[in-house]
Design a protein around this motif. Structure first.
Motif, PDB file in Angstrom:
ATOM      1  N   GLY A  93       0.841  -1.193   0.000  1.00  0.00           N
ATOM      2  CA  GLY A  93       0.000   0.000   0.000  1.00  0.00           C
ATOM      3  C   GLY A  93       0.874   1.239   0.000  1.00  0.00           C
ATOM      4  O   GLY A  93       2.099   1.138   0.104  1.00  0.00           O
ATOM      5  N   PRO A  94       0.259   2.415  -0.126  1.00  0.00           N
ATOM      6  CA  PRO A  94       1.038   3.660  -0.162  1.00  0.00           C
ATOM      7  C   PRO A  94       1.806   3.896   1.144  1.00  0.00           C
ATOM      8  O   PRO A  94       1.323   3.540   2.213  1.00  0.00           O
ATOM      9  CB  PRO A  94      -0.022   4.747  -0.360  1.00  0.00           C
ATOM     10  N   GLU A  95       3.000   4.458   1.020  1.00  0.00           N
ATOM     11  CA  GLU A  95       3.829   4.804   2.181  1.00  0.00           C
ATOM     12  C   GLU A  95       4.408   6.195   1.923  1.00  0.00           C
ATOM     13  O   GLU A  95       5.392   6.339   1.208  1.00  0.00           O
ATOM     14  CB  GLU A  95       4.990   3.807   2.343  1.00  0.00           C
ATOM     15  N   GLY A  96       3.801   7.211   2.501  1.00  0.00           N
ATOM     16  CA  GLY A  96       4.217   8.584   2.198  1.00  0.00           C
ATOM     17  C   GLY A  96       5.631   8.927   2.598  1.00  0.00           C
ATOM     18  O   GLY A  96       6.272   9.762   1.975  1.00  0.00           O
ATOM     19  N   GLN A  97       6.135   8.279   3.664  1.00  0.00           N
ATOM     20  CA  GLN A  97       7.403   8.736   4.232  1.00  0.00           C
ATOM     21  C   GLN A  97       8.611   7.860   3.879  1.00  0.00           C
ATOM     22  O   GLN A  97       9.575   7.842   4.634  1.00  0.00           O
ATOM     23  CB  GLN A  97       7.274   8.795   5.763  1.00  0.00           C
ATOM     24  N   LEU A  98       8.575   7.142   2.787  1.00  0.00           N
ATOM     25  CA  LEU A  98       9.732   6.298   2.471  1.00  0.00           C
ATOM     26  C   LEU A  98      10.978   7.157   2.299  1.00  0.00           C
ATOM     27  O   LEU A  98      10.930   8.267   1.787  1.00  0.00           O
ATOM     28  CB  LEU A  98       9.487   5.444   1.226  1.00  0.00           C
ATOM     29  N   TYR A  99      12.098   6.586   2.722  1.00  0.00           N
ATOM     30  CA  TYR A  99      13.339   7.340   2.836  1.00  0.00           C
ATOM     31  C   TYR A  99      14.293   7.078   1.676  1.00  0.00           C
ATOM     32  O   TYR A  99      14.421   5.947   1.196  1.00  0.00           O
ATOM     33  CB  TYR A  99      14.014   6.942   4.156  1.00  0.00           C
ATOM     34  N   CYS A 150       7.304  -2.197   2.185  1.00  0.00           N
ATOM     35  CA  CYS A 150       8.148  -1.817   3.317  1.00  0.00           C
ATOM     36  C   CYS A 150       7.520  -0.641   4.062  1.00  0.00           C
ATOM     37  O   CYS A 150       6.769   0.144   3.482  1.00  0.00           O
ATOM     38  CB  CYS A 150       9.541  -1.425   2.833  1.00  0.00           C
ATOM     39  N   THR A 151       7.855  -0.523   5.329  1.00  0.00           N
ATOM     40  CA  THR A 151       7.424   0.637   6.114  1.00  0.00           C
ATOM     41  C   THR A 151       8.494   1.722   6.021  1.00  0.00           C
ATOM     42  O   THR A 151       9.620   1.477   5.567  1.00  0.00           O
ATOM     43  CB  THR A 151       7.278   0.259   7.598  1.00  0.00           C
ATOM     44  N   ALA A 152       8.159   2.922   6.498  1.00  0.00           N
ATOM     45  CA  ALA A 152       9.126   4.021   6.519  1.00  0.00           C
ATOM     46  C   ALA A 152      10.354   3.638   7.353  1.00  0.00           C
ATOM     47  O   ALA A 152      11.493   3.920   6.964  1.00  0.00           O
ATOM     48  CB  ALA A 152       8.468   5.280   7.080  1.00  0.00           C
ATOM     49  N   ASN A 153      10.133   2.961   8.494  1.00  0.00           N
ATOM     50  CA  ASN A 153      11.264   2.550   9.341  1.00  0.00           C
ATOM     51  C   ASN A 153      12.206   1.603   8.619  1.00  0.00           C
ATOM     52  O   ASN A 153      13.423   1.724   8.704  1.00  0.00           O
ATOM     53  CB  ASN A 153      10.760   1.856  10.617  1.00  0.00           C
ATOM     54  N   THR A 154      11.619   0.646   7.893  1.00  0.00           N
ATOM     55  CA  THR A 154      12.449  -0.293   7.128  1.00  0.00           C
ATOM     56  C   THR A 154      13.253   0.460   6.078  1.00  0.00           C
ATOM     57  O   THR A 154      14.432   0.187   5.863  1.00  0.00           O
ATOM     58  CB  THR A 154      11.564  -1.366   6.462  1.00  0.00           C
ATOM     59  N   SER A 155      12.630   1.447   5.418  1.00  0.00           N
ATOM     60  CA  SER A 155      13.333   2.194   4.367  1.00  0.00           C
ATOM     61  C   SER A 155      14.488   3.009   4.947  1.00  0.00           C
ATOM     62  O   SER A 155      15.537   3.141   4.319  1.00  0.00           O
ATOM     63  CB  SER A 155      12.365   3.093   3.587  1.00  0.00           C
TER      64      SER A 155
END
Length: 207
Positions: free
Chosen positions: A25-31, A43-48
């Motif tokens: 699904g969408p993840e706005g804060q990917l790094y 992946c989650t933002a933390n994983t990125s």
């Protein structure tokens, strides 16, 4: 099950592994380099974030086991981590894995020729002591170290060709495809998100 339904079950899925979400699904804060997948990610933002760190909590893996890995090489390993953790388009190559830390893995993902070649070009002067980075390390310190007697040498000697690097380093998670970027027949580790994700069509083709 109709073949169409079987095919659809391979599309837009996350593998059952250590850090993956159950559904993409969408993840706005990917790094950083993982931002390519923000429209639809496993992946989650933390994983990125962790994908960009040395010896991150993801796998405690030390890229610098034979001295510091050059930045131009490391970016390919970060990108490889982002693809593995974030891509919802690897369904056709998901296989059962019998390990403590994941139920599934990817096998023989056809990586576009340029992605393999560029990875190899940028890493040939980096140094390692092992061909297969999935197993055989000394983990006594809590992070991977070269096993006793393993000699550190440049990638170009450990992996004489781009295919050797892409195929052997993660025990055949990737296959060096003869196809080129934009062909719709191979997975791109790198792409321009403004143009959309080219791997959606590739997964559909192989499903």
């Amino acid at each position: 099950v109709t073949s169409a339904a079987a095919g659809n079950s391979l599309l837009n899925v996350c593998m059952d592994a250590k850090h993956h979400k159950t559904q993409p699904g969408p993840e706005g804060q990917l790094y950083g380099q993982c931002v390519l997948w923000k429209e639809n990610a496993c992946c989650t933002a933390n994983t990125s974030m962790a994908a960009h760190e040395d010896q991150s909590y993801l796998y405690n893996f030390n890229w610098d086991h034979c001295g510091v890995m050059p930045a131009k090489c490391k970016r390919h390993f970060i990108q490889d981590t982002c693809l593995y953790e974030c891509s919802p388009n690897l369904g056709p190559w998901i296989d059962q894995a019998d390990t403590s830390w994941r139920k599934q893995r990817i096998v023989d993902v056809p990586l576009c020729w340029e992605d393999c070649e560029q990875w190899w070009e940028d890493c040939q002067d980096a140094v390692t002591c092992k061909v297969n980075w999935h197993k055989g390390w000394d983990w006594t310190t809590g992070t991977n170290q070269c096993p006793q007697g393993a000699m550190c040498q440049k990638f170009k000697f450990v992996f004489p060709t781009p295919a050797d690097l892409c195929e052997k380093i993660w025990s055949h998670s990737y296959r060096a495809s003869p196809h080129h970027r934009g062909s719709g027949r191979c997975i791109q580790m790198w792409f321009d998100p403004a143009q959309g994700n080219p791997n959606v069509a590739v997964a559909r083709y192989y499903a």
